[in-house]
Scaffold this motif. Structure first.
Motif, PDB file in Angstrom:
ATOM      1  N   ASP A  36       0.803  -1.218   0.000  1.00  0.00           N
ATOM      2  CA  ASP A  36       0.000   0.000   0.000  1.00  0.00           C
ATOM      3  C   ASP A  36       0.842   1.278   0.000  1.00  0.00           C
ATOM      4  O   ASP A  36       0.319   2.361  -0.293  1.00  0.00           O
ATOM      5  CB  ASP A  36      -0.911   0.019   1.235  1.00  0.00           C
ATOM      6  CG  ASP A  36      -1.962  -1.076   1.208  1.00  0.00           C
ATOM      7  OD1 ASP A  36      -2.224  -1.627   0.120  1.00  0.00           O
ATOM      8  OD2 ASP A  36      -2.510  -1.399   2.290  1.00  0.00           O
ATOM      9  N   ALA A  37       2.129   1.162   0.328  1.00  0.00           N
ATOM     10  CA  ALA A  37       2.958   2.356   0.519  1.00  0.00           C
ATOM     11  C   ALA A  37       3.498   2.937  -0.773  1.00  0.00           C
ATOM     12  O   ALA A  37       3.918   4.098  -0.794  1.00  0.00           O
ATOM     13  CB  ALA A  37       4.123   2.026   1.458  1.00  0.00           C
ATOM     14  N   PHE A  38       3.506   2.148  -1.849  1.00  0.00           N
ATOM     15  CA  PHE A  38       4.085   2.591  -3.122  1.00  0.00           C
ATOM     16  C   PHE A  38       3.146   2.226  -4.276  1.00  0.00           C
ATOM     17  O   PHE A  38       2.430   1.225  -4.207  1.00  0.00           O
ATOM     18  CB  PHE A  38       5.440   1.921  -3.363  1.00  0.00           C
ATOM     19  CG  PHE A  38       6.554   2.443  -2.502  1.00  0.00           C
ATOM     20  CD1 PHE A  38       7.285   3.553  -2.878  1.00  0.00           C
ATOM     21  CD2 PHE A  38       6.872   1.817  -1.305  1.00  0.00           C
ATOM     22  CE1 PHE A  38       8.317   4.034  -2.085  1.00  0.00           C
ATOM     23  CE2 PHE A  38       7.898   2.282  -0.500  1.00  0.00           C
ATOM     24  CZ  PHE A  38       8.633   3.395  -0.897  1.00  0.00           C
ATOM     25  N   ALA A 105      11.117  -9.191  -3.919  1.00  0.00           N
ATOM     26  CA  ALA A 105       9.762  -9.030  -4.455  1.00  0.00           C
ATOM     27  C   ALA A 105       9.507  -7.601  -4.940  1.00  0.00           C
ATOM     28  O   ALA A 105       8.765  -7.397  -5.907  1.00  0.00           O
ATOM     29  CB  ALA A 105       8.726  -9.426  -3.406  1.00  0.00           C
ATOM     30  N   VAL A 106      10.106  -6.603  -4.283  1.00  0.00           N
ATOM     31  CA  VAL A 106       9.865  -5.202  -4.675  1.00  0.00           C
ATOM     32  C   VAL A 106      10.957  -4.665  -5.592  1.00  0.00           C
ATOM     33  O   VAL A 106      10.996  -3.461  -5.877  1.00  0.00           O
ATOM     34  CB  VAL A 106       9.714  -4.292  -3.435  1.00  0.00           C
ATOM     35  CG1 VAL A 106       8.512  -4.734  -2.603  1.00  0.00           C
ATOM     36  CG2 VAL A 106      10.987  -4.263  -2.600  1.00  0.00           C
ATOM     37  N   GLY A 107      11.848  -5.513  -6.062  1.00  0.00           N
ATOM     38  CA  GLY A 107      12.851  -5.098  -7.036  1.00  0.00           C
ATOM     39  C   GLY A 107      13.989  -4.283  -6.467  1.00  0.00           C
ATOM     40  O   GLY A 107      14.670  -3.561  -7.206  1.00  0.00           O
ATOM     41  N   TYR A 108      14.249  -4.410  -5.172  1.00  0.00           N
ATOM     42  CA  TYR A 108      15.266  -3.570  -4.534  1.00  0.00           C
ATOM     43  C   TYR A 108      16.646  -3.794  -5.134  1.00  0.00           C
ATOM     44  O   TYR A 108      17.411  -2.844  -5.312  1.00  0.00           O
ATOM     45  CB  TYR A 108      15.295  -3.841  -3.032  1.00  0.00           C
ATOM     46  CG  TYR A 108      16.314  -3.009  -2.292  1.00  0.00           C
ATOM     47  CD1 TYR A 108      16.010  -1.718  -1.881  1.00  0.00           C
ATOM     48  CD2 TYR A 108      17.593  -3.501  -2.025  1.00  0.00           C
ATOM     49  CE1 TYR A 108      16.946  -0.931  -1.221  1.00  0.00           C
ATOM     50  CE2 TYR A 108      18.535  -2.729  -1.363  1.00  0.00           C
ATOM     51  CZ  TYR A 108      18.205  -1.452  -0.965  1.00  0.00           C
ATOM     52  OH  TYR A 108      19.144  -0.678  -0.319  1.00  0.00           O
ATOM     53  N   ILE A 117      15.238   1.363  -3.899  1.00  0.00           N
ATOM     54  CA  ILE A 117      14.171   2.093  -3.218  1.00  0.00           C
ATOM     55  C   ILE A 117      13.784   1.338  -1.950  1.00  0.00           C
ATOM     56  O   ILE A 117      13.320   0.196  -2.010  1.00  0.00           O
ATOM     57  CB  ILE A 117      12.941   2.267  -4.131  1.00  0.00           C
ATOM     58  CG1 ILE A 117      13.328   3.014  -5.413  1.00  0.00           C
ATOM     59  CG2 ILE A 117      11.829   2.995  -3.386  1.00  0.00           C
ATOM     60  CD1 ILE A 117      13.827   4.413  -5.197  1.00  0.00           C
ATOM     61  N   ASP A 118      13.959   1.991  -0.806  1.00  0.00           N
ATOM     62  CA  ASP A 118      13.667   1.373   0.486  1.00  0.00           C
ATOM     63  C   ASP A 118      12.155   1.213   0.638  1.00  0.00           C
ATOM     64  O   ASP A 118      11.421   2.207   0.703  1.00  0.00           O
ATOM     65  CB  ASP A 118      14.215   2.277   1.601  1.00  0.00           C
ATOM     66  CG  ASP A 118      14.033   1.708   3.002  1.00  0.00           C
ATOM     67  OD1 ASP A 118      13.274   0.734   3.162  1.00  0.00           O
ATOM     68  OD2 ASP A 118      14.652   2.258   3.947  1.00  0.00           O
ATOM     69  N   PRO A 119      11.636  -0.026   0.708  1.00  0.00           N
ATOM     70  CA  PRO A 119      10.184  -0.208   0.799  1.00  0.00           C
ATOM     71  C   PRO A 119       9.602   0.257   2.132  1.00  0.00           C
ATOM     72  O   PRO A 119       8.383   0.396   2.267  1.00  0.00           O
ATOM     73  CB  PRO A 119      10.006  -1.717   0.615  1.00  0.00           C
ATOM     74  CG  PRO A 119      11.291  -2.313   1.083  1.00  0.00           C
ATOM     75  CD  PRO A 119      12.349  -1.317   0.690  1.00  0.00           C
ATOM     76  N   PRO A 265      17.724  -2.236   3.659  1.00  0.00           N
ATOM     77  CA  PRO A 265      16.536  -2.212   4.515  1.00  0.00           C
ATOM     78  C   PRO A 265      16.238  -3.589   5.121  1.00  0.00           C
ATOM     79  O   PRO A 265      16.339  -4.612   4.439  1.00  0.00           O
ATOM     80  CB  PRO A 265      15.425  -1.773   3.552  1.00  0.00           C
ATOM     81  CG  PRO A 265      16.133  -0.989   2.501  1.00  0.00           C
ATOM     82  CD  PRO A 265      17.458  -1.678   2.322  1.00  0.00           C
ATOM     83  N   TYR A 266      15.799  -3.574   6.372  1.00  0.00           N
ATOM     84  CA  TYR A 266      15.767  -4.818   7.146  1.00  0.00           C
ATOM     85  C   TYR A 266      14.817  -4.625   8.318  1.00  0.00           C
ATOM     86  O   TYR A 266      14.787  -3.560   8.946  1.00  0.00           O
ATOM     87  CB  TYR A 266      17.202  -5.070   7.624  1.00  0.00           C
ATOM     88  CG  TYR A 266      17.540  -6.402   8.227  1.00  0.00           C
ATOM     89  CD1 TYR A 266      17.425  -7.577   7.496  1.00  0.00           C
ATOM     90  CD2 TYR A 266      18.048  -6.482   9.521  1.00  0.00           C
ATOM     91  CE1 TYR A 266      17.809  -8.799   8.042  1.00  0.00           C
ATOM     92  CE2 TYR A 266      18.428  -7.704  10.072  1.00  0.00           C
ATOM     93  CZ  TYR A 266      18.308  -8.860   9.327  1.00  0.00           C
ATOM     94  OH  TYR A 266      18.693 -10.056   9.872  1.00  0.00           O
TER      95      TYR A 266
END
Length: 414
Positions: A36-38, A105-108, A117-119, A265-266
């Protein structure tokens, strides 16, 4: 090495247990929040759907062949766990691997438009920009007139209880922000901690109020050593960590601070280098004493008095007992290493079902130098309690005290 017998490693396969709830409920909630954040595209939504299905009902899968850290994760035990349920492997390992797969999953790791891009960035910035953060920073102005040792203790407790701002914890505990701010500590070795970080001028430390600061970097001139500070969360926790570091440098309690953060990110809110920069910008823009500290820390980074390190092992799914030699050398060279937060505590003592009275000094005997833990209790692992304290906690709260975020500790092994 410690003579303390090993205890069973914590798994997530016991229904109703805290680790099981993290794997079964918290991780799906995190996936939804990230979704929902992006404005992610269809491919990433499909990747998140696949991760949700896999981590709740499937088995652990290998990293993609092109993953830049595939060999590193294989050295961290991936091959032994592929094909097994997420619930049937060590909880620490399973949690860590979830976050690694979420970044896939988010392509980081790219290539692609979402690379780097930090999810979790929207959640971190919201925490940093909350009115409560400004209120906390304004308190610094009232501390300026207090003696330096009183300020030091206030900043230490600010760093300790800043861990209550852990965003991942809030996802599974909506009442965490409603509780009393400073319950009693279940263990308090703060006097030992201060003895390991003596002031450059003890008389000034005891008596000064609005007197002149010694200035960042003076500790190096007085022969004070290096402090390693292993950060936990960004935002409202990282700011008090940085303020504590500034005070220790100002008063010659250390000559240099090495701030260890995560390389990517973690665990939703764990601090990265980008989060350090955001925190310093927040300080410098806050006005008053906060801005002064922010400018000093910014200058300290420029001259090397404050150094940021992001070692790959900081995201390892393993206890610190398995740290590589270069990281061991960093900690061995420090006068003291302060380990912040619940996850780092689990890694420090081992994510096992220790008896609460197991001596902290024994389970950390492997650590290559003096070490202190500042931790708000948010998981089952605990060591170093005396029998009376444990009995009182159990009588009052059952086992809720272990995971509710209402208790904290300061433990030191010299």
């Amino acid at each position: 090495m410690s003579d303390t017998p090993a205890s069973p490693v914590i798994l997530g396969n016991e229904p109703g247990s805290f680790p099981h709830s993290v794997l079964a409920a918290r991780h799906p909630a995190i996936i939804q929040q990230v979704r929902d954040a992006f404005p992610y595209g269809p491919d990433i939504h499909r990747g998140l759907d696949a991760l949700l299905d896999n981590c709740t009902k499937g088995v652990i899968e290998p990293l993609p062949a092109a993953a830049p850290d595939r060999d590193r994760w294989r050295s961290w035990g991936l091959d032994a766990y592929v094909g097994r349920s997420w619930f049937d492997v060590p909880w620490l390992w399973s949690e860590s691997y979830f976050y690694r797969r979420l970044l896939d999953a988010v392509g980081y790791f790219g290539p692609g438009p979402w690379q780097g891009i930090d999810p979790f960035r929207p959640f971190k910035l919201a925490e940093l920009d909350a009115p409560e953060t400004d209120d906390e920073l304004s308190v610094l102005d009232t501390l300026e007139a207090r003696p330096a040792d009183e300020r030091a203790r206030a900043l230490l407790h600010g760093s300790l209880w800043g861990n209550r701002a852990d965003l991942g914890f809030r996802l599974s505990d909506a009442e965490a922000g409603e509780r009393a701010a400073v319950p009693a500590l279940v263990a308090d070795d703060s006097e030992t901690l201060w003895a390991l970080l003596p002031a450059a001028d003890p008389a000034e430390e005891a008596d000064s109020g609005t007197g002149t600061e010694t200035g960042l970097g003076r500790g190096g001139e007085s022969g004070a050593g290096t402090l390693c500070l292993v950060a936990d969360n960004a935002g409202r926790e990282l700011i008090p960590d940085l303020l504590l570091a500034a005070h220790l440098l100002d008063h010659g309690r250390c000559g240099r601070v090495v701030l260890h953060v995560k390389p990517y990110p973690y665990y939703v809110s764990d601090a990265t280098t980008a989060d350090v920069v955001d925190a310093l910008r927040k300080l410098t823009g806050a006005g008053g004493a906060a801005a002064d500290r922010g400018r000093r820390l910014w200058a300290a980074m420029a001259d090397g008095t404050l150094t940021v390190r992001a070692h790959p092992f900081s995201c390892a799914p393993l206890p610190y007992a398995a740290m590589p030699e270069d990281l061991r050398a960093d900690f061995a060279a420090a006068s003291l290493t302060i380990v912040k937060g619940d996850l780092n505590y689990r890694r420090l003592v081992g994510d096992s079902r220790w008896r609460p009275t197991t001596p902290f000094a024994e389970v950390t005997a492997y650590f290559p130098g003096p070490v202190a833990a500042l931790r708000t209790l948010k998981s089952d692992v605990i060591t170093g309690l005396d029998a009376d304290t444990e009995a009182a906690l159990v009588a009052a709260e059952g086992q809720r005290w272990r995971t509710g975020g209402t208790h904290a500790l300061i433990q030191v092994r010299e």
